[in-house]
Write a protein that holds these residues in place. Structure first.
Motif, short mmCIF file in Angstrom:
data_model
loop_
_atom_site.label_atom_id
_atom_site.label_comp_id
_atom_site.label_asym_id
_atom_site.label_seq_id
_atom_site.Cartn_x
_atom_site.Cartn_y
_atom_site.Cartn_z
N VAL A 36 -0.71 18.61 -11.02
CA VAL A 36 -0.39 18.30 -9.63
C VAL A 36 -0.12 16.80 -9.47
O VAL A 36 -0.94 15.96 -9.84
N ILE A 37 1.04 16.51 -8.90
CA ILE A 37 1.45 15.12 -8.62
C ILE A 37 1.44 14.92 -7.11
O ILE A 37 1.96 15.75 -6.35
N ASN A 38 0.88 13.81 -6.68
CA ASN A 38 0.81 13.48 -5.25
C ASN A 38 2.09 12.78 -4.81
O ASN A 38 2.42 11.69 -5.30
N VAL A 168 1.16 17.60 -2.19
CA VAL A 168 1.59 18.13 -3.48
C VAL A 168 3.12 18.03 -3.58
O VAL A 168 3.84 18.48 -2.67
N SER A 169 3.60 17.45 -4.67
CA SER A 169 5.05 17.39 -4.91
C SER A 169 5.51 18.68 -5.57
O SER A 169 5.18 18.95 -6.73
N LEU A 170 6.27 19.50 -4.83
CA LEU A 170 6.78 20.75 -5.38
C LEU A 170 7.74 20.47 -6.53
O LEU A 170 7.84 21.26 -7.47
N ASN A 171 8.43 19.34 -6.49
CA ASN A 171 9.40 19.00 -7.53
C ASN A 171 8.75 18.86 -8.90
O ASN A 171 9.44 18.95 -9.93
N HIS A 172 7.44 18.61 -8.94
CA HIS A 172 6.75 18.44 -10.21
C HIS A 172 6.00 19.70 -10.65
O HIS A 172 5.34 19.69 -11.70
N LYS A 238 9.01 19.37 -0.83
CA LYS A 238 10.10 19.52 -1.79
C LYS A 238 11.22 18.58 -1.38
O LYS A 238 11.70 18.64 -0.24
N ARG A 239 11.62 17.74 -2.31
CA ARG A 239 12.69 16.78 -2.06
C ARG A 239 13.97 17.22 -2.77
O ARG A 239 13.91 17.82 -3.85
N TYR A 240 15.11 16.91 -2.14
CA TYR A 240 16.40 17.30 -2.67
C TYR A 240 17.20 16.07 -3.10
O TYR A 240 16.95 14.97 -2.60
N PRO A 241 18.15 16.26 -4.03
CA PRO A 241 18.88 15.09 -4.57
C PRO A 241 19.93 14.54 -3.62
O PRO A 241 20.60 15.28 -2.89
N LEU A 242 20.07 13.23 -3.68
CA LEU A 242 21.17 12.53 -3.03
C LEU A 242 22.44 12.71 -3.86
O LEU A 242 22.42 13.32 -4.94
N ASN A 243 23.55 12.17 -3.39
CA ASN A 243 24.82 12.31 -4.11
C ASN A 243 24.78 11.71 -5.51
O ASN A 243 25.51 12.14 -6.40
N ASP A 244 23.92 10.70 -5.70
CA ASP A 244 23.84 10.07 -7.02
C ASP A 244 22.85 10.77 -7.95
O ASP A 244 22.60 10.32 -9.06
N GLY A 245 22.27 11.89 -7.47
CA GLY A 245 21.36 12.65 -8.31
C GLY A 245 19.90 12.29 -8.16
O GLY A 245 19.02 13.04 -8.60
#
Length: 269
Positions: A36-38, A168-172, A238-245
């Motif tokens: 788990v990453i904060n 909790v970071s869902l991305n991790h 949950k975070r999503y990517p910007l145009n640069d990834g």
């Protein structure tokens, strides 16, 4: 010497003492093999000069954090800012909000002013202040009076300085890829989620989705009595990517506005 790691360790220890539910969720995720990453923590305060956002943030600034953006919550009469570490993007972000006390009744202002007057002007500069808890005395009738005008004011007066939530970071995570699935897992385990607006705040198009538990009730000692009131909650993002990834690292005011309601007294009963 305090480090970023030791500061967050202290904040976490204090936080799970108030909200053991978060520890239970953390353990459930670990049992699935998750690390788990904060993503971020949030802190609450009042806009008095020696306890405002800038004062509370100084301990983070001294450790390499920088203010990234400001936010305004007109309905809840709050301002906020978020901070990120300059050199290490893996350190958790910090979201600090403050109540604009001058926009409330004189009675509320008097109660808050009495609280703040009990705190030395340079207290926030101490490295352990932000996990020191409530630094003032507070009578339960004053808590109730604050609650009638502002859930935020009442919560902050009752708990003082601690992490209002970890995230909790869902991305991790590796066994959950959608917030809906994590939410269902938590509900199946018996945890109540904040459904103000909807369980998931935000959309992929806004680049950030968030959900949270409702703060469980906690026994709190006031000046001459103990009472059960909402404590801290656990958030999921949950975070999503910007145009640069790169993943979007900011916050969405409309999301946060509903997340604040995770400590609402009326909703936790």
């Amino acid at each position: 010497m305090q480090t970023v790691e030791s500061l967050f360790d202290n904040l976490w220890t204090q936080y799970v003492a108030i909200n053991p539910q978060a520890h239970s969720i953390h353990q459930l995720l670990q049992q699935r093999g998750e690390h788990v990453i904060n993503d971020h923590i949030a802190l609450r305060t009042f806009n008095h000069p020696h306890l405002n956002i800038d004062a509370i943030a100084q301990v983070f600034v001294d450790l390499g954090y920088q203010k990234i953006d400001n936010y305004v919550f007109e309905e809840k009469k709050l301002d906020a800012a978020h901070y990120q570490h300059l050199e290490n993007p893996h350190f958790p972000k910090v979201f600090i909000s403050e109540l604009k006390t001058e926009l409330f009744s004189q009675e509320l202002q008097d109660i808050i002013n009495d609280c703040v007057s009990q705190v030395p002007n340079d207290a926030a500069a101490e490295g352990d202040f932000i996990f020191s808890g409530r630094p003032w005395s507070l009578a339960f009738p004053d808590y109730i009076r604050l609650l009638q005008e502002s859930e935020y004011a009442a919560w902050t007066a009752a708990y003082g300085y601690c992490a209002n939530h970890f995230t909790v970071s869902l991305n991790h995570l590796t066994t959950f890829f959608q917030l809906e699935d994590l939410n269902q897992f938590l509900k199946d385990a018996g945890f109540k989620l904040n459904d103000s607006g909807s369980e998931i705040k935000g959309t992929p198009e806004s680049l950030l989705e968030q959900s949270s538990t409702m703060a469980p009730l906690v026994k709190v000692r006031f000046d001459d009595s103990e009472h059960i009131i909402p404590g801290c909650f656990y958030e999921f993002a949950k975070r999503y990517p910007l145009n640069d990834g790169r993943l979007f690292q900011g916050f969405i005011a409309a999301n946060a506005d509903k997340i604040f309601e995770s400590t609402n007294a009326k909703s936790t009963r």
